[in-house]
Design an enzyme around this catalytic site. Structure first.
Site, PDB file in Angstrom:
ATOM      1  N   PRO A  22      96.781 -38.706  -7.572  1.00  0.00           N
ATOM      2  CA  PRO A  22      96.914 -39.952  -6.825  1.00  0.00           C
ATOM      3  C   PRO A  22      98.385 -40.301  -6.600  1.00  0.00           C
ATOM      4  O   PRO A  22      99.265 -39.750  -7.281  1.00  0.00           O
ATOM      5  CB  PRO A  22      96.245 -40.981  -7.728  1.00  0.00           C
ATOM      6  CG  PRO A  22      96.458 -40.455  -9.111  1.00  0.00           C
ATOM      7  CD  PRO A  22      96.409 -38.954  -8.987  1.00  0.00           C
ATOM      8  N   ALA A  23      98.658 -41.223  -5.697  1.00  0.00           N
ATOM      9  CA  ALA A  23     100.028 -41.677  -5.468  1.00  0.00           C
ATOM     10  C   ALA A  23     100.562 -42.341  -6.737  1.00  0.00           C
ATOM     11  O   ALA A  23      99.819 -42.977  -7.483  1.00  0.00           O
ATOM     12  CB  ALA A  23     100.065 -42.668  -4.307  1.00  0.00           C
ATOM     13  N   GLY A  64      98.169 -38.658   4.019  1.00  0.00           N
ATOM     14  CA  GLY A  64      99.479 -39.278   3.905  1.00  0.00           C
ATOM     15  C   GLY A  64     100.241 -39.115   5.198  1.00  0.00           C
ATOM     16  O   GLY A  64      99.661 -38.921   6.267  1.00  0.00           O
ATOM     17  N   SER A  65     101.561 -39.161   5.110  1.00  0.00           N
ATOM     18  CA  SER A  65     102.381 -39.118   6.321  1.00  0.00           C
ATOM     19  C   SER A  65     102.409 -37.717   6.923  1.00  0.00           C
ATOM     20  O   SER A  65     102.264 -36.704   6.218  1.00  0.00           O
ATOM     21  CB  SER A  65     103.808 -39.537   5.975  1.00  0.00           C
ATOM     22  OG  SER A  65     104.379 -38.595   5.085  1.00  0.00           O
ATOM     23  N   GLU A 120      94.925 -35.370   6.705  1.00  0.00           N
ATOM     24  CA  GLU A 120      94.695 -36.680   7.338  1.00  0.00           C
ATOM     25  C   GLU A 120      96.045 -37.371   7.348  1.00  0.00           C
ATOM     26  O   GLU A 120      96.509 -37.857   6.318  1.00  0.00           O
ATOM     27  CB  GLU A 120      93.670 -37.471   6.530  1.00  0.00           C
ATOM     28  CG  GLU A 120      92.269 -36.924   6.600  1.00  0.00           C
ATOM     29  CD  GLU A 120      91.646 -37.112   7.977  1.00  0.00           C
ATOM     30  OE1 GLU A 120      90.545 -36.603   8.183  1.00  0.00           O
ATOM     31  OE2 GLU A 120      92.256 -37.780   8.834  1.00  0.00           O
ATOM     32  N   LEU A 121      96.719 -37.364   8.505  1.00  0.00           N
ATOM     33  CA  LEU A 121      98.124 -37.735   8.538  1.00  0.00           C
ATOM     34  C   LEU A 121      98.343 -39.075   9.253  1.00  0.00           C
ATOM     35  O   LEU A 121      97.446 -39.885   9.395  1.00  0.00           O
ATOM     36  CB  LEU A 121      98.909 -36.595   9.184  1.00  0.00           C
ATOM     37  CG  LEU A 121      98.691 -35.221   8.514  1.00  0.00           C
ATOM     38  CD1 LEU A 121      99.461 -34.148   9.245  1.00  0.00           C
ATOM     39  CD2 LEU A 121      99.065 -35.266   7.038  1.00  0.00           C
ATOM     40  N   CYS A 144      96.317 -46.093   8.314  1.00  0.00           N
ATOM     41  CA  CYS A 144      96.716 -45.121   9.337  1.00  0.00           C
ATOM     42  C   CYS A 144      95.975 -45.354  10.637  1.00  0.00           C
ATOM     43  O   CYS A 144      96.295 -44.742  11.646  1.00  0.00           O
ATOM     44  CB  CYS A 144      96.459 -43.722   8.844  1.00  0.00           C
ATOM     45  SG  CYS A 144      94.734 -43.527   8.437  1.00  0.00           S
ATOM     46  N   GLU A 147     105.105 -45.677  13.256  1.00  0.00           N
ATOM     47  CA  GLU A 147     104.041 -46.433  12.609  1.00  0.00           C
ATOM     48  C   GLU A 147     104.688 -47.527  11.753  1.00  0.00           C
ATOM     49  O   GLU A 147     105.472 -47.232  10.866  1.00  0.00           O
ATOM     50  CB  GLU A 147     103.290 -45.457  11.728  1.00  0.00           C
ATOM     51  CG  GLU A 147     101.997 -45.879  11.201  1.00  0.00           C
ATOM     52  CD  GLU A 147     101.352 -44.705  10.449  1.00  0.00           C
ATOM     53  OE1 GLU A 147     102.071 -43.880   9.877  1.00  0.00           O
ATOM     54  OE2 GLU A 147     100.125 -44.636  10.461  1.00  0.00           O
TER      55      GLU A 147
HETATM   56  N1  NDP Z   1      95.340 -40.081   8.182  1.00  0.00           N
HETATM   57  C1  NDP Z   1      94.993 -40.838   7.164  1.00  0.00           C
HETATM   58  O1  NDP Z   1      93.809 -40.984   6.806  1.00  0.00           O
HETATM   59  C2  NDP Z   1      96.057 -41.569   6.401  1.00  0.00           C
HETATM   60  C3  NDP Z   1      97.412 -41.423   6.666  1.00  0.00           C
HETATM   61  N2  NDP Z   1      98.341 -42.116   5.939  1.00  0.00           N
HETATM   62  C4  NDP Z   1      99.764 -42.039   6.292  1.00  0.00           C
HETATM   63  O2  NDP Z   1     100.588 -41.995   5.078  1.00  0.00           O
HETATM   64  C5  NDP Z   1     101.751 -42.815   5.261  1.00  0.00           C
HETATM   65  C6  NDP Z   1     101.786 -43.922   4.237  1.00  0.00           C
HETATM   66  O3  NDP Z   1     101.365 -43.478   2.975  1.00  0.00           O
HETATM   67  P1  NDP Z   1     102.432 -42.873   1.962  1.00  0.00           P
HETATM   68  O4  NDP Z   1     101.833 -42.788   0.620  1.00  0.00           O
HETATM   69  O5  NDP Z   1     103.733 -43.588   2.067  1.00  0.00           O
HETATM   70  O6  NDP Z   1     102.616 -41.429   2.548  1.00  0.00           O
HETATM   71  P2  NDP Z   1     103.445 -40.228   1.914  1.00  0.00           P
HETATM   72  O7  NDP Z   1     103.171 -39.131   2.836  1.00  0.00           O
HETATM   73  O8  NDP Z   1     104.825 -40.579   1.580  1.00  0.00           O
HETATM   74  O9  NDP Z   1     102.722 -39.938   0.491  1.00  0.00           O
HETATM   75  C7  NDP Z   1     101.404 -39.540   0.474  1.00  0.00           C
HETATM   76  C8  NDP Z   1     101.163 -38.810  -0.853  1.00  0.00           C
HETATM   77  O10 NDP Z   1     101.943 -37.620  -0.866  1.00  0.00           O
HETATM   78  C9  NDP Z   1     102.761 -37.572  -2.036  1.00  0.00           C
HETATM   79  N3  NDP Z   1     103.956 -36.823  -1.735  1.00  0.00           N
HETATM   80  C10 NDP Z   1     105.104 -37.247  -1.189  1.00  0.00           C
HETATM   81  N4  NDP Z   1     105.967 -36.214  -1.016  1.00  0.00           N
HETATM   82  C11 NDP Z   1     105.341 -35.103  -1.489  1.00  0.00           C
HETATM   83  C12 NDP Z   1     105.687 -33.708  -1.619  1.00  0.00           C
HETATM   84  N5  NDP Z   1     106.865 -33.245  -1.218  1.00  0.00           N
HETATM   85  N6  NDP Z   1     104.773 -32.856  -2.144  1.00  0.00           N
HETATM   86  C13 NDP Z   1     103.568 -33.304  -2.551  1.00  0.00           C
HETATM   87  N7  NDP Z   1     103.168 -34.611  -2.464  1.00  0.00           N
HETATM   88  C14 NDP Z   1     104.059 -35.479  -1.942  1.00  0.00           C
HETATM   89  C15 NDP Z   1     102.990 -39.028  -2.361  1.00  0.00           C
HETATM   90  O11 NDP Z   1     103.342 -39.162  -3.720  1.00  0.00           O
HETATM   91  P3  NDP Z   1     104.201 -40.469  -4.172  1.00  0.00           P
HETATM   92  O12 NDP Z   1     103.510 -41.659  -3.594  1.00  0.00           O
HETATM   93  O13 NDP Z   1     104.153 -40.429  -5.630  1.00  0.00           O
HETATM   94  O14 NDP Z   1     105.533 -40.270  -3.592  1.00  0.00           O
HETATM   95  C16 NDP Z   1     101.605 -39.609  -2.061  1.00  0.00           C
HETATM   96  O15 NDP Z   1     100.740 -39.368  -3.135  1.00  0.00           O
HETATM   97  C17 NDP Z   1     101.655 -43.349   6.660  1.00  0.00           C
HETATM   98  O16 NDP Z   1     102.318 -42.478   7.522  1.00  0.00           O
HETATM   99  C18 NDP Z   1     100.163 -43.312   6.976  1.00  0.00           C
HETATM  100  O17 NDP Z   1      99.896 -43.219   8.346  1.00  0.00           O
HETATM  101  C19 NDP Z   1      98.016 -42.922   4.896  1.00  0.00           C
HETATM  102  C20 NDP Z   1      96.672 -43.070   4.611  1.00  0.00           C
HETATM  103  C21 NDP Z   1      95.607 -42.460   5.350  1.00  0.00           C
HETATM  104  O1  LIG Z   2      94.236 -44.626   4.565  1.00  0.00           O
HETATM  105  C1  LIG Z   2      93.775 -45.007   5.600  1.00  0.00           C
HETATM  106  O2  LIG Z   2      94.408 -45.579   6.462  1.00  0.00           O
HETATM  107  C2  LIG Z   2      92.319 -44.766   5.776  1.00  0.00           C
HETATM  108  O3  LIG Z   2      92.078 -43.449   6.159  1.00  0.00           O
HETATM  109  C3  LIG Z   2      91.810 -45.672   6.833  1.00  0.00           C
HETATM  110  S1  LIG Z   2      90.168 -46.017   6.578  1.00  0.00           S
HETATM  111  O4  LIG Z   2      89.408 -44.739   6.467  1.00  0.00           O
HETATM  112  O5  LIG Z   2      90.059 -46.782   5.327  1.00  0.00           O
HETATM  113  O6  LIG Z   2      89.807 -46.763   7.758  1.00  0.00           O
END
Ligand code: NDP
Ligand SMILES: O=C(O)[C@H](O)CS(=O)(=O)O
Length: 492
Positions: free
Chosen positions: A190-191, A243-244, A265-266, A299, A396
């Site tokens: 997890p984060a 994540g991102s 899922e970015l 996201c 974003e």
């Molecule tokens: N498409 C989707 O369903 C979703 C997309 N997102 C996107 O994620 C972003 C926001 O969430 P955020 O948590 O800040 O995103 P990040 O991409 O920064 O982090 C996501 C996860 O990746 C981990 N992480 C970061 N760097 C690395 C690495 N080099 N290697 C392995 N793991 C790593 C983070 O750990 P740690 O937090 O400990 O740094 C966290 O657990 C936004 O861009 C959003 O759009 C978010 C949710 C859903």
């Molecule tokens: O992390 C997110 O943004 C989720 O994927 C969006 S949702 O599935 O909860 O709508």
């Protein structure tokens, strides 16, 4: 209000759900070096827990244990796996209040929204418990008289999972549910901001009867180390990440060395289009839901709101009136609509987007600055006069900022909506069936909400195109990402 883990425990009916150790090989462990990392309450910035800070060696043990446990787990009848998953679902729902409080304490969203996430997250376990029994193979007419062709589907192997802080429960269940349903081992990282919800999930998984080792939670502040272990360990056959897009690219590059199957899922940059034939009141309800859910930290949030010229002023006024009725505060206090943002970096990003837009001519209709509550609380904000040269168009925001763009024609709206590297969610409001048909087909997104701002459910395939990701999560499609197809050619 919370100060320490003791405070948080006092809020729970079942304090044993607030676990701070890792769950590896079916055992509760501390980090080998004894190190921990702090979990903060975003509303106050106080440390509410110190959690085991695992390194690669412990993660490697979790992977090995998951691999060992797979042999029995995958061999069990699907119905047996389904029954255990159903028990897990039941326990999550029975403990929804406590799980919601833990989630709000570490992530900040209002308790009602956190409890909603628990139900949403649990629904994936419920859904895929059923799907476990519907993983079908096929027979194909042979290509020669003495040949018989069959296709079977088998679990892909041990899955490594990395998830973000904004949905600390649902982003994990959306992945582990299909994986466990088909017989995979699953190791969840997890984060660092929000490990407690994932660990509480493991407490209930153990109680539900998931076999030792098949499901692990490896909290760590060393994100890149864990990612490298997942990508380099030969026992891991699948990486699933939410994540991102930036981090997704890093992981895809790392996973390439083992040609590892990846689900991504970015990031998103969702357009929300209001045409002049829309039901404006419905569009405002949809915009509030899509833009401000989770304080704009999703996201799939509306990131750009396009309003046709003829209804622009009326929509802006209605949206401002809706925002004026909302309340900001501590998610564990009196009921509120918005909690704090997850941290001060999130505040900085919203402020940067507001400052850039107003410097280029946008006007603040409401909000636009940090909330009087201080810390990472921010006023829900509406901007008008937003144009495509502003940062908020390309990036974003991930916060409570609703930028309103004006457009003249349907073609212009679709062109602007598609002008991004992202392609996750999109939304539009219209009551003209011809326009609805044209626009829903023209939008380059994995998800299109038509006359609705809420699209997320376990029954539907969630995922993006372009640089918003690879694969789908949820629906019967979502289980395919955790299966390998085997072609058997029998000579009779
Ligand atoms: N498409 C989707 O369903 C979703 C997309 N997102 C996107 O994620 C972003 C926001 O969430 P955020 O948590 O800040 O995103 P990040 O991409 O920064 O982090 C996501 C996860 O990746 C981990 N992480 C970061 N760097 C690395 C690495 N080099 N290697 C392995 N793991 C790593 C983070 O750990 P740690 O937090 O400990 O740094 C966290 O657990 C936004 O861009 C959003 O759009 C978010 C949710 C859903
Ligand atoms: O992390 C997110 O943004 C989720 O994927 C969006 S949702 O599935 O909860 O709508």
């Amino acid at each position: 209000m919370l100060d320490t883990v003791t405070d948080l425990r006092s809020l729970l009916k079942d304090a044993s759900l607030l676990e701070t150790r890792a769950y590896v090989g079916g055992e509760w462990i501390n980090a080998d070096d004894g190190s921990t990392f702090d979990v903060l309450n975003p509303a106050r910035g106080d440390v509410i827990a110190k959690v085991a800070n695992l390194g690669r060696a412990e993660v490697a043990r979790a992977i090995a244990a998951a691999n060992a446990a797979m042999k029995d787990w995958a061999a069990r009848p699907a119905k047996e796996r389904a029954n255990i998953m159903r028990a897990w679902f039941n326990l999550m729902m029975e403990n929804q209040e406590d799980l919601g409080k833990i989630l709000t304490a570490e992530m900040g969203k209002p308790l009602a929204e956190a409890k909603g996430e628990i139900a949403y997250g649990a629904s994936f376990i419920e859904f895929f418990a059923e799907e476990a029994k519907r993983v079908y193979g096929e027979t194909i007419p042979g290509h020669q008289r003495d040949k018989r062709i069959t296709v079977i589907k088998q679990p892909i192997g041990v899955v490594g999972s990395i998830t973000p802080w904004n949905f600390p429960n649902a982003m994990i269940t959306r992945k582990c549910a299909p994986a466990l349903a088909v017989g995979c081992g699953f190791v969840a990282r997890p984060a660092a901001e929000t490990p407690l919800s994932a660990i509480a999930m493991a407490v209930l998984a153990e109680r539900a009867g998931l076999p030792k080792g098949i499901f692990a939670v490896v909290p760590s502040a060393r994100a890149s180390d864990v990612g490298k272990e997942f990508c380099e360990n030969p026992l891991v056959r699948k990486l699933t990440f939410t994540g991102s897009t930036e981090v997704g690219r890093i992981l895809l590059r790392q996973a390439a060395d083992q040609v590892m199957k990846c689900s991504m899922e970015l990031g998103g940059n969702a357009p929300f289009i209001v045409f002049d034939d829309a039901d404006l009141d419905a569009a405002v309800v949809g915009a509030m839901a899509s833009k401000f859910r989770n304080n704009g930290q999703t996201c799939v949030c509306a990131n750009r709101i396009y309003v046709q010229a003829g209804v622009y002023d009326a929509f802006a006024a209605k949206l401002a009136a809706a925002v004026a009725k909302t309340k900001v505060g501590d998610g564990l206090g009196e009921p509120v609509d918005f909690g704090p943002l997850v941290n001060m970096d999130a505040v900085d990003k919203v402020e940067e987007h507001v400052a850039d837009a107003t410097a280029k001519g946008a006007k603040v209709v409401t909000g636009g600055k940090r909330h009087a509550l201080g810390g990472s609380f921010f006023e829900p904000t509406i901007l008008t006069g937003v144009t495509h040269d502003m940062m908020v168009t390309r990036e974003e925001t991930f916060g409570p900022l609703a930028p309103l763009f004006r457009f003249e024609t349907e073609e212009e709206a679709v062109q602007m909506a598609n002008d991004t590297i992202f392609g996750l969610a999109s939304y539009f409001y219209s009551r003209d069936i011809g326009r609805i048909t044209r626009v829903q087909e023209a939008l380059e997104y994995g998800i299109v909400g038509v006359n609705t701002g809420l699209i997320s459910t376990a029954e539907a395939p969630f995922g993006g195109v372009k640089q918003s990701g690879l694969g789908r999560e949820g629906s019967h499609h979502g289980i395919e990402d955790y299966l390998e197809m085997k072609y058997i050619c029998l000579s009779v």
